[in-house]
Design a protein around this motif. Structure first.
Motif, PDB file in Angstrom:
ATOM      1  N   THR A  40       0.841  -1.194   0.000  1.00 42.58           N
ATOM      2  CA  THR A  40       0.000   0.000   0.000  1.00 42.58           C
ATOM      3  C   THR A  40       0.876   1.243   0.000  1.00 42.58           C
ATOM      4  O   THR A  40       1.904   1.299   0.677  1.00 42.58           O
ATOM      5  CB  THR A  40      -0.915   0.017   1.243  1.00 42.58           C
ATOM      6  OG1 THR A  40      -1.740  -1.150   1.233  1.00 42.58           O
ATOM      7  CG2 THR A  40      -1.802   1.248   1.253  1.00 42.58           C
ATOM      8  N   ARG A  92       0.520   5.325   0.773  1.00 42.74           N
ATOM      9  CA  ARG A  92      -0.371   6.329   1.364  1.00 42.74           C
ATOM     10  C   ARG A  92       0.406   7.604   1.649  1.00 42.74           C
ATOM     11  O   ARG A  92       1.634   7.627   1.628  1.00 42.74           O
ATOM     12  CB  ARG A  92      -1.029   5.795   2.637  1.00 42.74           C
ATOM     13  CG  ARG A  92      -0.071   5.419   3.742  1.00 42.74           C
ATOM     14  CD  ARG A  92      -0.828   5.269   5.071  1.00 42.74           C
ATOM     15  NE  ARG A  92      -1.875   4.301   4.970  1.00 42.74           N
ATOM     16  CZ  ARG A  92      -1.847   3.073   5.503  1.00 42.74           C
ATOM     17  NH1 ARG A  92      -0.755   2.679   6.160  1.00 42.74           N
ATOM     18  NH2 ARG A  92      -2.866   2.271   5.402  1.00 42.74           N
ATOM     19  N   GLU A 148      -4.773   6.801  -0.294  1.00 37.90           N
ATOM     20  CA  GLU A 148      -4.278   5.434  -0.065  1.00 37.90           C
ATOM     21  C   GLU A 148      -4.513   4.625  -1.329  1.00 37.90           C
ATOM     22  O   GLU A 148      -5.626   4.576  -1.843  1.00 37.90           O
ATOM     23  CB  GLU A 148      -4.966   4.784   1.128  1.00 37.90           C
ATOM     24  CG  GLU A 148      -4.449   3.380   1.431  1.00 37.90           C
ATOM     25  CD  GLU A 148      -5.034   2.797   2.710  1.00 37.90           C
ATOM     26  OE1 GLU A 148      -5.639   1.699   2.636  1.00 37.90           O
ATOM     27  OE2 GLU A 148      -4.902   3.453   3.764  1.00 37.90           O
ATOM     28  N   THR A 150       3.948  -1.103   3.570  1.00 32.29           N
ATOM     29  CA  THR A 150       3.331   0.205   3.332  1.00 32.29           C
ATOM     30  C   THR A 150       4.429   1.251   3.146  1.00 32.29           C
ATOM     31  O   THR A 150       5.404   1.269   3.902  1.00 32.29           O
ATOM     32  CB  THR A 150       2.430   0.611   4.507  1.00 32.29           C
ATOM     33  OG1 THR A 150       1.364  -0.335   4.639  1.00 32.29           O
ATOM     34  CG2 THR A 150       1.828   1.996   4.264  1.00 32.29           C
TER      35      THR A 150
END
Length: 830
Positions: A32, A34, A69, A101
Motif C-alpha cells: 500500500t 499512502r 491510499e 506500506t
C-alpha cells in the motif's frame, strides 16, 4: 519492403502478441502507498488531487483532508507523482516491500508545465505520457478552459502535428500527421462517436470540448486497441465521470464554465456534476454554445454561425469487485456551410438529362434565388458498462464489458427566401460491444486484450444521397502487451479485424453533363497520369509516358471526331457486397537512458478496409467539392509505419521529438479528372502507393523562476510515390512559440502561431501563403482546498493578420478569423 516480407513480419509479431497473455503470472503479496497532499502556498489540504504510482497504472484521489491510499501495489521501487490540473509537484521515489506500506507526502504549487497522464495508450490503468510507448498529447480541463474553443478541431489545431480540416467553423475536425477522414478515429470515453464527420468536409463533430475532463491525442501502436484504420492516430475525449470511475470519491465534484468572445459573437456555458455516496455515482452535465457569423480582415463570412447544445446523465455502482453503470447523452447541433451555394448544381432547374433548363437564354440570375445551406444534427447515445475488478487471479485483474447504441441523424437544409427544405437526410445507427481484459501486472508483464464488434446501419435520402443503403458488420480481437526489463521495456500489439459490407441497390444509375473544355478523349484518358499508380492497371492504355494534364488540348486525332461541347456520361458502378479480413501488429522499444531521457521506437503494420464512401459514393458532393465516383473493387490498404521518439524531462527542460514515416500500399485517394459535372470536378477513387514522413516536436525551457518558453512544431510530407505527386490538403510546416510568465496566481502568456507557405500541391490546388499570428492570454487561478477559480482573457490575432488555412475546403473564399478577444470564467468544486 516487399509485401511478402511485410506479411511475414506482421504474422510473427501478431502471434507473439497474442501468445503473451497466456504467459503465467507469478502471484505475489501486494503493498500500500499512502500519504497526504497539501498546498505550498498555505499548507492547506488539497482535495481531489490525482496520485499516480508510475509504472503500475494505479491511481488514487485525495480525500477531503488531503490524504490518499492506493492498494494492491506490487512490491518494488516506484516513482510517485501528484497533481490537480496545474497544481503540481516533482516525482518522489519509494520502495515497497511485499505486504508493506510506503508513505509519501506532496506539496503542490502552480506551474505552467506539468506531467500529462494518459489512459488511452496504456497497457492497463493510467501512465504518464513520458513512459508511454506512443506519442501522446494531453489537454486537461485547465488547458481547455484557457483556450475557450467551441469545436474539437479548433481546440487541438495548435498542438504539434495537428491541423484542422473544415468547411467553415461548424465542421472543424482534427487532421493528425496529414491524415484525415477515416484514417483518424474520434472516440468518446474509448468508444467511437458514431457521427459522419469522417465522410465529408462539411460534416462536423457535435461534442463540446469545454465539457471534457481531458482530451488525449494518440499516435502509434496503441491505436490498434481501437481500430486498425487509425493510421494517423486517434482523439479520445474523456468525460468527467469516466475519469473517476476507477478511483471513486465520497462527496460532490462539479464544474461550471462561461465564456464570451467578440469576432464571432461567441457565447457559451458548460456545467457538470458528479456525486458519490456508498459506492453509487450519479452524474449529470450539459452545455449551450452559440457563435455568429465570424469577422475576417476582409469582412464577415456569411452563414458561418453555429449552435450546439448537449446534455448527459447517468448512474453507476462501483464496489470493490463488481461495477456497473448506465448513462445517456443527447446532442443537438446546427451550423451554416459558407459558400456551399456557389457549388450547388441547382438541381431544381435541371432537366432530366442534367442540363440547365435556362441555358442559352439571355435572362440570367433574376429567377435564381440565393440559397444557404445549414446542417441540423442530432446525436443520441446510450451506454451500459459492467465488469469485475480487483480479482484474486494470477492472470486477470479486471474484466469489463461495454454496450453502446449511437443514433446519428442530420438534415442538410436548403434555405431560400426564408423557407427551409430538406435537401438530404442522413441516418447512421451504430451498435458497439467491447470487452476488455486487464491482466494482473507482474514484475515483468502488463497488458490487456479483448474483442470488439460493431453493427452499423447507414441510409441517406435526397440530393446528396451518394451511397446506397449499407450495413456494415465489424469484428476484431486485439492484444497489447508490455515486457519490462528494468530500464528496457518491449511492447507487442496485435489486432485481427473483419469488416463486412452489405449494400442495397442504388437509386439513379448515371449522370450527364456538358464537357465545356475537353473532348471525350479527356474523359476516357483522364486517369492516364495515374495508370502506373493503380495496382490493377496493366499499363496498356497509353503508349507515351509524356502525357500531362494539358496534353489532350493539342492536335490529336480524336479532336476530329469529338467537339468541345461533347456530353460527358458517367455510369455509376454497381454496388456489391464486400468482405475484408486483415491483421495488424506492432513491436516497440522503450529505453530509459537516464538523466530524465528516454528513447522510443515502434514498428507497426496495419490493415485498413476501404471506407463506405470510398466504395459506394456516386454523385455531386459539395462538402468535398467533388463529383465523387466510388470504386466497389477497392482492395484494403496496408501500412508499414516507423515512429522514433526522443524525450527528456528535468527541472529546466522538458520536451519530445518524434519522427515518423508511413509507407502505404494500395493507398486510396480521390483522383482529380478534367471533367465537370453538376458544377463540380469529377474525382475517381483509385489506389496507389504513398509515403507520409515528417516530425512533430515540443520543447519547454525554464528561463528563470517559474517562467517557461515553449516551442511546438509539426511537419509532414505526403506523396504518391509512383509519380512523386503531393497529396491534397496536406498542412505545411506549422508551429507555436509561447512564453509563460507567472506571478503568484497570475500568468501572462504571449504566443505566436505561424505556418510556412504551402506550395507542394495536388492537381487543382492553389498555394497558401505562410503567416504569423500574435495572441496574448492572461489568466488568474485561485486554488483552495475544495475549489479552484480560473479567470481568463485572450486577445487573438492582435495585428488583424489576413491568413488562410491550407486544409480548409474554402480557404480561397474565406480567410481565418480577424482580431478579437475572449473572456472566460470557470470554477471547479472538489
Amino acid at each position: 519492403m516487399h509485401r511478402n516480407v511485410r506479411s511475414s513480419v506482421c504474422a510473427a509479431v501478431l502471434l507473439a502478441a497474442l501468445a503473451v497473455p497466456a504467459a503465467p503470472a507469478r502471484a505475489q503479496d501486494t503493498g500500500t502507498v499512502r500519504g497526504t497532499v497539501t498546498l505550498t502556498e498555505n499548507g492547506g489540504a488539497v482535495h481531489g488531487a490525482v496520485v499516480l504510482v508510475v509504472g503500475t497504472g494505479l491511481v488514487g484521489l485525495t480525500a477531503e483532508d488531503g490524504s490518499f491510499e492506493i492498494g494492491n501495489v506490487p512490491p518494488g521501487g516506484y516513482e510517485v507523482l501528484a497533481q490537480r490540473e496545474h497544481l503540481t509537484a516533482g516525482r518522489q521515489m519509494i520502495t515497497l516491500s511485499s505486504g508493506g506500506t510506503a508513505t509519501v507526502d506532496f506539496e503542490l504549487g502552480l506551474s505552467p508545465v506539468h506531467e500529462d497522464v494518459t489512459v488511452t495508450a496504456s497497457a492497463g490503468g493510467a501512465e504518464t505520457t513520458f513512459e508511454a510507448f506512443n506519442a501522446v498529447t494531453t489537454l486537461d480541463s485547465f488547458d481547455l478552459v484557457g483556450q475557450l474553443h467551441g469545436s474539437l478541431g479548433d481546440a487541438l489545431q495548435r498542438e504539434p502535428g495537428i491541423a484542422s480540416r473544415s468547411f467553415g467553423p461548424g465542421s472543424s475536425r482534427p487532421i493528425i500527421r496529414g491524415f484525415d477522414g477515416d484514417r483518424v478515429l474520434i472516440l468518446e470515453d474509448g468508444i467511437r462517436t458514431g457521427d459522419l464527420s469522417s465522410q465529408s468536409g462539411d460534416h462536423g463533430i457535435t461534442i463540446d470540448p469545454s465539457g471534457a475532463e481531458r482530451i488525449e491525442i494518440v499516435r502509434g501502436p496503441a491505436t490498434l486497441l481501437y481500430g486498425s484504420n487509425a493510421v494517423g492516430g486517434l482523439v479520445n475525449i474523456i468525460t468527467p465521470h469516466e475519469s473517476y470511475r476507477d478511483s471513486l470519491f465520497e462527496g460532490t465534484r462539479a464544474q461550471f464554465t462561461a465564456d464570451a468572445g467578440s469576432a464571432n459573437a461567441q457565447a457559451g456555458t458548460n456545467a457538470s456534476l458528479q456525486h458519490a455516496q456508498d459506492n453509487l455515482l450519479f452524474w449529470a452535465g450539459g452545455s449551450v454554445r452559440r457563435t455568429g457569423d465570424y469577422d475576417t480582415p476582409e469582412g464577415t463570412i456569411a452563414n458561418s454561425a453555429t449552435e450546439l447544445t448537449n446534455a448527459r446523465a447517468g448512474i453507476g455502482f462501483f464496489g470493490d469487485r463488481f461495477f456497473a453503470s448506465g448513462g445517456v447523452t443527447a446532442e443537438n447541433g446546427r451550423y451554416g456551410v459558407p459558400f456551399a451555394d456557389e457549388f450547388h448544381g441547382h438541381h431544381e432547374e435541371e432537366d432530366e438529362h442534367g442540363h440547365d433548363a435556362g441555358a442559352g437564354e439571355d435572362d440570367h440570375g433574376e429567377e435564381e434565388e440565393e440559397i444557404e445551406i445549414d446542417l441540423d444534427s442530432q446525436r443520441r447515445v446510450g451506454r451500459f458498462d459492467i465488469g469485475l475488478r480487483n480479482l484474486n487471479n494470477p492472470v486477470v485483474d479486471q474484466v469489463s464489458l461495454s454496450l453502446n447504441v449511437i443514433d446519428w441523424h442530420h438534415d442538410e437544409l436548403e434555405i431560400a427566401g426564408g423557407m427551409e427544405s430538406v435537401g438530404t437526410r442522413f441516418d447512421n445507427r451504430t451498435y458497439v460491444v467491447r470487452a476488455d481484459v486487464e491482466q494482473r501486472q507482474t514484475e515483468r508483464l502488463s497488458g490487456r486484450f479483448g474483442a470488439w464488434t460493431q453493427v452499423r446501419d447507414f441510409e441517406a435520402v435526397g440530393a446528396e444521397a451518394l451511397a446506397p443503403q449499407t450495413d456494415l458488420t465489424s469484428f476484431a480481437a486485439f492484444a497489447y502487451e508490455e515486457l519490462s526489463f528494468g530500464r528496457l521495456r518491449l511492447q507487442f500489439g496485435g489486432r485481427v479485424e473483419r469488416n463486412d459490407y452489405r449494400s442495397m441497390e442504388r437509386t439513379g444509375g448515371h449522370m450527364h453533363g456538358d464537357d465545356d473544355d475537353h473532348g471525350d478523349d479527356d474523359h476516357d484518358d483522364g486517369d492516364d497520369d495515374h495508370d502506373d499508380v493503380d495496382d490493377h492497371d496493366d499499363g496498356d492504355d497509353h503508349d507515351d509516358g509524356d502525357d500531362d494534364d494539358h496534353g489532350d488540348d493539342d492536335d490529336h486525332g480524336d479532336d476530329d471526331d469529338h467537339g468541345h461541347d461533347e456530353e460527358v456520361v458517367i455510369v455509376a458502378p454497381d454496388p456489391r457486397d464486400r468482405d475484408f479480413v486483415g491483421a495488424s501488429a506492432s513491436i516497440g522499444l522503450h529505453a530509459d537512458l537516464g538523466a530524465g531521457t528516454a528513447f522510443v521506437a515502434n514498428l507497426t503494420q496495419s490493415h485498413r478496409a476501404p471506407a463506405l464512401e470510398e466504395l459506394y459514393n456516386f454523385g455531386p458532393h459539395v462538402g468535398n467539392l467533388a463529383f465523387e465516383v466510388g470504386n466497389p473493387d477497392l482492395d484494403a490498404e496496408t501500412t508499414l509505419g516507423l515512429d522514433v521518439s526522443l524525450r527528456h524531462q528535468s527541472g529546466r527542460v522538458r520536451g519530445d521529438l518524434n519522427f515518423f514515416v508511413y509507407d502505404i500500399d494500395n493507398f486510396i485517394f480521390a483522383d482529380r479528372t478534367d471533367d465537370l459535372l453538376d458544377n463540380l470536378t469529377v474525382y475517381n477513387f483509385l489506389q496507389g502507393d504513398s509515403r507520409f514522413r515528417g516530425f512533430d516536436a515540443r520543447g519547454s525551457f525554464r528561463l528563470g523562476g517559474q517562467a517557461w518558453a515553449t516551442l511546438g512544431l509539426g511537419y509532414v510530407d505526403a506523396r504518391l510515390t509512383a509519380l512523386d505527386e503531393a497529396l491534397p490538403r496536406i498542412p505545411p510546416l506549422r508551429g507555436t512559440l509561447s512564453l509563460d510568465i507567472p506571478y503568484r496566481g497570475f500568468t501572462v502568456r504571449p504566443e505566436l502561431m505561424f505556418a510556412a507557405k504551402q506550395d507542394s500541391l495536388y492537381r487543382g490546388e492553389t498555394e497558401t501563403d505562410g503567416f504569423v499570428v500574435a495572441d496574448i492570454r492572461a489568466s488568474y487561478v485561485w486554488p483552495r482546498q475544495h475549489t479552484a477559480h480560473v479567470l481568463t482573457f485572450t486577445a487573438y490575432n492582435l495585428t488583424n493578420t489576413l491568413y488562410r488555412n491550407h486544409t480548409s475546403f474554402i480557404k480561397d473564399l474565406a480567410a481565418e478569423m480577424g482580431r478579437g478577444f475572449k473572456v472566460g470564467y470557470s470554477v471547479r468544486l472538489f
